[in-house]
Design a protein around this motif. Structure first.
Motif, short mmCIF file in Angstrom:
data_model
loop_
_atom_site.label_atom_id
_atom_site.label_comp_id
_atom_site.label_asym_id
_atom_site.label_seq_id
_atom_site.Cartn_x
_atom_site.Cartn_y
_atom_site.Cartn_z
N UNK A 70 43.38 10.36 4.27
CA UNK A 70 43.11 11.60 5.01
C UNK A 70 42.78 11.35 6.47
N UNK A 71 42.39 10.12 6.80
CA UNK A 71 42.08 9.81 8.20
C UNK A 71 43.31 9.22 8.88
N UNK A 72 44.31 10.06 9.03
CA UNK A 72 45.56 9.72 9.71
C UNK A 72 45.89 10.91 10.58
N UNK A 73 45.57 10.81 11.86
CA UNK A 73 45.69 11.97 12.75
C UNK A 73 47.14 12.37 13.02
N UNK A 90 46.79 8.50 18.53
CA UNK A 90 46.51 8.75 17.11
C UNK A 90 45.75 7.57 16.51
N UNK A 91 44.98 7.85 15.45
CA UNK A 91 44.24 6.83 14.73
C UNK A 91 44.61 6.91 13.25
N UNK A 92 44.82 5.75 12.64
CA UNK A 92 45.05 5.67 11.20
C UNK A 92 44.03 4.70 10.61
N UNK A 93 43.25 5.19 9.64
CA UNK A 93 42.33 4.33 8.89
C UNK A 93 43.05 3.99 7.59
N UNK A 95 41.32 -0.89 9.62
CA UNK A 95 41.33 -1.09 8.17
C UNK A 95 40.40 -0.12 7.46
N UNK A 96 39.20 0.04 7.98
CA UNK A 96 38.25 1.01 7.41
C UNK A 96 37.36 1.54 8.53
N UNK A 138 36.09 14.85 6.16
CA UNK A 138 36.08 13.47 5.66
C UNK A 138 35.43 12.54 6.68
N UNK A 139 35.76 12.76 7.97
CA UNK A 139 35.18 11.94 9.03
C UNK A 139 33.67 12.08 9.06
N UNK A 140 33.18 13.31 8.92
CA UNK A 140 31.74 13.56 8.91
C UNK A 140 31.07 12.79 7.77
N UNK A 141 31.66 12.87 6.59
CA UNK A 141 31.07 12.21 5.42
C UNK A 141 31.07 10.69 5.59
#
Length: 210
Positions: free
Chosen positions: A101-104, A93-96, A67-68, A119-122
Motif C-alpha cells: 500500500x505504500x507505493x505512491x 515517488x516512494x515505494x516501500x 525496504x521497510x 497506513x503511513x500513519x499507523x
C-alpha cells in the motif's frame, strides 16, 4: 524532457550492522549500485549524509525504493514530513517494498491517498513506538547495571590494566620524568598514553611508591 531516475535508500543503525540484505533487494529491482545511498546511522532524525545527498538529487518523476518504512526513519512526525517533501514538494515517488500500500505510483485518487495515508500513519506510529521501547529497555539496563555497581562503557584505565611492557616502562622512567630529565610528552609516548590517562596513571603510581 529530463530523464527520470530510480534510487534505493538503505539504512542500518550502527556501523557494525550489515546492509547486505537491503542491498540485495535493491539490486534485484535493477537499481544501479551508484544509485543506492547507504547510511549507517540512527533513525531518530534525518541528519544523515547519504539521505541528504539522495534528497538533493531527487527530481520530479524520480523513484525511491526503501525496504521497510523503519529504514527511512523512526520518528513519526519527521517521517511524515520527509515523505510529504519528497512526494508533494519534489514530486518524486516512494515505494516501500515490504508494504504494497505504500507505493505512491499506484494510489493517486482520493480513496487511494486516504488508504495510503492511513497506513503511513499507523506504520510511522509503530516505528516510533518501537524506538521508544528500545530506548526504555536501554535505560532500564543501564539503571540495573548502575544499581549492581557495574562499570558502563570503556574499562577504566589504572595501573592494574597496564600491559607488562607499560608497567616496566613506567617503573623505569618515572624518576627521570620527576626530575625533568624526561619531558611529559616523551614519557607519554613511551607509555603510549594520552594526556588524561598519563596524569591519572602517574599520580596513582606515585601514591604506591611513597
Amino acid at each position: 524532457m529530463t530523464e527520470t531516475k530510480t534510487f534505493g535508500y538503505v539504512r542500518v543503525s550502527t556501523k557494525e550492522q550489515n546492509t547486505d540484505r537491503q542491498i540485495v533487494v535493491m539490486q534485484k529491482l535493477g537499481i544501479n549500485e551508484r544509485d543506492i545511498f547507504i547510511d549507517k546511522a540512527s533513525g531518530k532524525d534525518f541528519d544523515r549524509p547519504q539521505y541528504q545527498a539522495l534528497k538533493a538529487q531527487l527530481r520530479k518523476g524520480d523513484l525511491v525504493y526503501i525496504v521497510s518504512l523503519d529504514r527511512l526513519g523512526r520518528n513519526s512526525d519527521a517521517i511524515k514530513k520527509e515523505w510529504n517533501e519528497i512526494t508533494t514538494e519534489i514530486g518524486a515517488d516512494i515505494v516501500v517494498t515490504d508494504m504494497e500500500l505504500l507505493d505512491t505510483r499506484k494510489y493517486k485518487d482520493t480513496m487511494g491517498n486516504f488508504v495510503a495515508n492511513l497506513v503511513l500513519e499507523v506504520l510511522t506510529f509503530m516505528a516510533q513506538s518501537e524506538r521508544e521501547k528500545t530506548l526504555a529497555r536501554q535505560a532500564e539496563g543501564i539503571a540495573v547495571a548502575k544499581a549492581q555497581g557495574k562499570h558502563l562503557g570503556r574499562p577504566q584505565l589504572n595501573i592494574k590494566t597496564l600491559t607488562k611492557q607499560q608497567r616496566g616502562d613506567l617503573e623505569a622512567n618515572f624518576r627521570a620524568w620527576e626530575t625533568k630529565e624526561l619531558t611529559g610528552v616523551q614519557f607519554m609516548e613511551i607509555l603510549g598514553l594520552k594526556k588524561n590517562s598519563f596524569y591519572k596513571i602517574t599520580k596513582e603510581y606515585k601514591e604506591t611508591i611513597q
